[in-house]
Design an enzyme around this catalytic site. Structure first.
Site, PDB file in Angstrom:
ATOM      1  CG  ASP A  16      40.571  24.611  24.091  1.00 41.81           C
ATOM      2  OD1 ASP A  16      40.695  25.837  23.904  1.00 41.81           O
ATOM      3  OD2 ASP A  16      40.752  23.767  23.189  1.00 41.81           O
ATOM      4  NE  ARG A  20      36.677  26.392  20.214  1.00 44.49           N
ATOM      5  CZ  ARG A  20      37.069  25.176  20.570  1.00 44.49           C
ATOM      6  NH1 ARG A  20      36.377  24.118  20.165  1.00 44.49           N
ATOM      7  NH2 ARG A  20      38.128  25.021  21.340  1.00 44.49           N
ATOM      8  NE  ARG A  29      40.581  34.371  20.663  1.00 42.65           N
ATOM      9  CZ  ARG A  29      40.257  33.100  20.413  1.00 42.65           C
ATOM     10  NH1 ARG A  29      39.382  32.804  19.492  1.00 42.65           N
ATOM     11  NH2 ARG A  29      40.829  32.131  21.082  1.00 42.65           N
ATOM     12  CG  HIS A  33      40.646  34.665  27.286  1.00 42.11           C
ATOM     13  ND1 HIS A  33      40.825  33.319  27.095  1.00 42.11           N
ATOM     14  CD2 HIS A  33      41.069  35.262  26.136  1.00 42.11           C
ATOM     15  CE1 HIS A  33      41.348  33.113  25.892  1.00 42.11           C
ATOM     16  NE2 HIS A  33      41.495  34.281  25.293  1.00 42.11           N
ATOM     17  CD  GLU A  63      53.384  25.149  22.020  1.00 43.02           C
ATOM     18  OE1 GLU A  63      54.597  24.878  22.038  1.00 43.02           O
ATOM     19  OE2 GLU A  63      52.626  24.830  22.943  1.00 43.02           O
ATOM     20  NE  ARG A  67      45.524  31.341  21.561  1.00 45.23           N
ATOM     21  CZ  ARG A  67      44.477  30.781  22.111  1.00 45.23           C
ATOM     22  NH1 ARG A  67      43.588  31.511  22.741  1.00 45.23           N
ATOM     23  NH2 ARG A  67      44.306  29.474  22.036  1.00 45.23           N
ATOM     24  CG  LEU A 127      43.093  22.442  45.614  1.00 38.69           C
ATOM     25  CD1 LEU A 127      42.920  21.026  45.050  1.00 38.69           C
ATOM     26  CD2 LEU A 127      42.044  23.374  45.004  1.00 38.69           C
ATOM     27  NE  ARG A 186      41.878  20.707  24.289  1.00 39.64           N
ATOM     28  CZ  ARG A 186      42.971  21.087  23.660  1.00 39.64           C
ATOM     29  NH1 ARG A 186      44.028  20.294  23.667  1.00 39.64           N
ATOM     30  NH2 ARG A 186      43.038  22.227  23.011  1.00 39.64           N
ATOM     31  CG  LEU A 193      47.378  14.961  25.778  1.00 36.81           C
ATOM     32  CD1 LEU A 193      48.441  13.889  25.944  1.00 36.81           C
ATOM     33  CD2 LEU A 193      46.778  15.309  27.134  1.00 36.81           C
ATOM     34  CD  GLU A 205      41.322   5.898  32.917  1.00 40.54           C
ATOM     35  OE1 GLU A 205      40.601   5.953  31.910  1.00 40.54           O
ATOM     36  OE2 GLU A 205      42.059   4.932  33.175  1.00 40.54           O
TER      37      GLU A 205
HETATM   38  C1  IPE Z   1      45.614  24.528  24.951  1.00 41.33           C
HETATM   39  O1  IPE Z   1      44.597  25.129  24.235  1.00 41.33           O
HETATM   40  C2  IPE Z   1      46.228  25.501  25.895  1.00 41.33           C
HETATM   41  C3  IPE Z   1      45.366  26.006  26.964  1.00 41.33           C
HETATM   42  C4  IPE Z   1      44.141  25.629  27.235  1.00 41.33           C
HETATM   43  C5  IPE Z   1      45.968  26.991  27.812  1.00 41.33           C
HETATM   44  P1  IPE Z   1      44.843  25.731  22.763  1.00 41.33           P
HETATM   45  O2  IPE Z   1      43.526  26.269  22.349  1.00 41.33           O
HETATM   46  O3  IPE Z   1      45.984  26.649  22.789  1.00 41.33           O
HETATM   47  O4  IPE Z   1      45.238  24.440  21.943  1.00 41.33           O
HETATM   48  P2  IPE Z   1      45.078  24.090  20.406  1.00 41.33           P
HETATM   49  O5  IPE Z   1      45.727  25.187  19.635  1.00 41.33           O
HETATM   50  O6  IPE Z   1      43.615  24.007  20.119  1.00 41.33           O
HETATM   51  O7  IPE Z   1      45.748  22.758  20.237  1.00 41.33           O
HETATM   52  C1  IPE Z   2      41.479  28.471  26.139  1.00 41.12           C
HETATM   53  O1  IPE Z   2      40.541  29.021  25.286  1.00 41.12           O
HETATM   54  C2  IPE Z   2      42.323  29.524  26.819  1.00 41.12           C
HETATM   55  C3  IPE Z   2      43.671  29.678  26.264  1.00 41.12           C
HETATM   56  C4  IPE Z   2      44.209  28.900  25.374  1.00 41.12           C
HETATM   57  C5  IPE Z   2      44.458  30.790  26.748  1.00 41.12           C
HETATM   58  P1  IPE Z   2      40.859  29.383  23.772  1.00 41.12           P
HETATM   59  O2  IPE Z   2      41.196  30.825  23.723  1.00 41.12           O
HETATM   60  O3  IPE Z   2      41.831  28.453  23.198  1.00 41.12           O
HETATM   61  O4  IPE Z   2      39.421  29.160  23.120  1.00 41.12           O
HETATM   62  P2  IPE Z   2      39.113  28.582  21.669  1.00 41.12           P
HETATM   63  O5  IPE Z   2      39.779  27.246  21.594  1.00 41.12           O
HETATM   64  O6  IPE Z   2      39.661  29.562  20.689  1.00 41.12           O
HETATM   65  O7  IPE Z   2      37.622  28.491  21.650  1.00 41.12           O
HETATM   66 MG    MG Z   3      41.631  26.676  22.233  1.00 43.11          MG
END
Ligand code: IPE
Ligand code: IPE
Ligand code: MG
Length: 242
Positions: A16, A20, A29, A33, A63, A67, A127, A186, A193, A205
């Site tokens: 995650d 940001r 964005r 990625h 979910e 986006r 792996l 995370r 989660l 853990e």
């Molecule tokens: C969880 O991250 C899903 C992935 C890392 C693929 P999100 O960014 O989607 O989760 P929330 O919305 O902050 O809970």
């Molecule tokens: C995790 O990064 C990747 C996916 C959920 C696909 P985010 O895109 O959720 O990044 P933030 O949380 O907006 O920074």
């Molecule tokens: Mg995120």
């Protein structure tokens, strides 16, 4: 110091913070990625070098379809780029790739590339790298319940014989013979989660790091593993005291 003899068998990561990371740099964005895919490449390599048996990453949740179309298709394109660029190296390193989730909805091009990757790596014995794509733990559990109900209906299973093991065995992880994760990491400072491995995490853990995923280097990964090694896992039991 990381103790190579006490490595977790199964490491799961919620990758995650890509968005940001990009926002901080005033980049779109999807650039976040892109940087995140590079981190993933390096972490897979390091996990393989460290002799970790299972690595499961959360790449796209059920979910995440909420986006923008642009972001979603950008993520899928990057995924195809990742497998095209990395397939040879994954094979050289004896890595087996699996997908947990339904990647059907991601379009033919994505599906073809992923199917090729799964096929080309299926006999590898190093792996086991599981990518959770269009994955949601509740969706996974719903599918498991449906499959179990079908077996009961067809007379293959008695309802009174359903155990915790039956449920585990019908999840994507169980179907692939992957044990519960020892540790869930995370990145990005979020401490939840988000619908990831809700059944399997019973005794995992949890490690939360503020580092954004694109900044999560193999050195940071080793720090997380060291933290895991410092934890006292009790599984509900207690240490023998004198
Ligand atoms: C969880 O991250 C899903 C992935 C890392 C693929 P999100 O960014 O989607 O989760 P929330 O919305 O902050 O809970
Ligand atoms: C995790 O990064 C990747 C996916 C959920 C696909 P985010 O895109 O959720 O990044 P933030 O949380 O907006 O920074
Ligand atoms: Mg995120």
């Amino acid at each position: 110091m990381l103790d190579i003899n006490r490595m977790p068998v199964h490491v799961a990561i919620i990758m995650d913070g890509n968005g940001r990371w990009a926002e901080k740099r005033k980049l779109p964005r999807v650039m976040g990625h892109n940087a995140g895919m590079k981190s993933m490449t390096e972490i897979v390599r390091r996990a393989s070098d460290l002799g970790i048996k299972y690595l499961t990453v959360y790449a796209f949740s059920t979910e995440n379809w909420k986006r923008s179309k642009e972001e979603v298709s950008g993520i899928f394109k990057l995924l195809v780029k990742y497998v095209d660029l990395e397939l040879d190296e994954l094979c050289r390193n004896n890595v087996r790739v699996r997908i947990f989730g339904d990647y059907e909805g991601m379009g033919e091009a994505v599906k073809d590339r992923l199917d090729k990757t799964l096929g080309d790596t299926k006999d590898n014995t190093g792996l086991e790298f599981n990518i959770c794509l269009d994955y949601g733990s509740r969706d996974e559990m719903t599918k498991a319940v449906r499959a179990i109900a079908r077996e009961v209906k067809d007379g293959e299973l008695k309802s009174e014989d359903i155990t915790e093991e039956t449920i585990s065995a019908h999840l994507f992880t169980g179907l692939a013979g992957v044990p519960d994760p020892d540790v869930i990491i995370r990145t990005s400072g979020e401490e939840r989660l988000s619908n990831f491995l809700l059944w399997q995490c019973a005794y995992s853990e949890m490690i939360f790091t503020p580092v954004l995923w694109p900044d999560y280097t193999p050195e940071e990964f080793e720090k997380s593993l060291e933290e895991f090694q410092s934890r006292d896992r009790r599984f509900g039991g207690r240490k023998e005291t004198k």
